[in-house]
Design an enzyme around this catalytic site. Sequence first.
Site, PDB file in Angstrom:
ATOM      1  N   ASP A 127       0.653  -1.005  -0.074  1.00  0.00           N
ATOM      2  CA  ASP A 127       0.025  -0.507  -0.380  1.00  0.00           C
ATOM      3  C   ASP A 127       0.333   1.135  -0.131  1.00  0.00           C
ATOM      4  OD1 ASP A 127      -2.937  -0.737   0.203  1.00  0.00           O
ATOM      5  OD2 ASP A 127      -2.244  -1.961   1.782  1.00  0.00           O
ATOM      6  N   HIS A 187     -12.205   5.332   4.703  1.00  0.00           N
ATOM      7  CA  HIS A 187     -11.752   6.847   4.982  1.00  0.00           C
ATOM      8  C   HIS A 187     -12.535   7.103   5.501  1.00  0.00           C
ATOM      9  CE1 HIS A 187      -7.066   5.158   4.572  1.00  0.00           C
ATOM     10  NE2 HIS A 187      -7.150   5.664   6.082  1.00  0.00           N
ATOM     11  N   CYS A 230      -5.454   9.928  -1.235  1.00  0.00           N
ATOM     12  CA  CYS A 230      -4.246   9.016  -1.184  1.00  0.00           C
ATOM     13  C   CYS A 230      -3.384   8.897  -1.609  1.00  0.00           C
ATOM     14  CB  CYS A 230      -4.787   7.261  -0.914  1.00  0.00           C
ATOM     15  SG  CYS A 230      -6.538   7.263  -0.531  1.00  0.00           S
TER      16      CYS A 230
END
Length: 261
Positions: free
Chosen positions: A60, A160, A247
């Site tokens: 990630d 999120h 992100c």
Amino acid sequence: MWIAITREVSPAMARCELSFVAREPIDIARAADQHRDYMHALETLGCRVVTLSVQRDLPDSVFVEDVAIVIDELAVMTRPGAESRRPEVASVAAALKKFRPLATIEAPGTIDGGDVMRMGRAFYVGESARSNASGIAQLRALVAPHGYTVQGVPTRGCLHLKSAVTQLSDDTVLLQPDWVDREPFADYRIIDIDPAEPHAANVVRVDDGLLMPASFPRTRERLLGAGFKVISVDVSELQKAEGAVTCCSLLLREGKDHNAG
Ligand code: GLY
């Protein structure tokens, strides 16, 4: 001028954490191409992009937003809620320390940068599976001396807080009402996503420009109709890793360099 810190896509991204998205095969070469287009879009919006080298074994690690919360006064290195993501922090800290003094979230606190939405001097932090009460309290203690407030906001059905709400301008947010209540954001103008595009609430704002995934044309039309300047980028492979556009970068204002070495 803005600096956008990014990191190359890991070849291990297929082993990423997934919470609300079903696992599908990821074309890593295509993901890397899409990530390059994303970085070009950030440049078009006026950012200087600083790309960190690939972390091959950290699936990630392209999602750099989650490991730091950066304001003009400091950078708070997070303790990500997913244990597999904690080794991502050190190298981003090494990059950030030349721009900002560093602070850290300590155990038992957890917080993901994707849960942290800021409107001026008001932070909103998702009370999610990734960010806990200790992490939120630690963030409050670190930023309050600089004049910031921190409010926890429950999320539901999404990874999120910034899956559910992001900033469009100083006084406007884009919101997915199924995943977060409107009430905490009642002081702002709220634009809803198009209901046919449940994942569309995550956009990057750079001054008066917005960057959003190409897969949400209906919400894009709403934003264009409201007078926003929007660049769309195909990030379909990154979306399979439960990634959104915020992100993939850490934005910090240039000209606030820290001389700590
Ligand atoms: N795959 C993104 C995350 O779960 O953190």
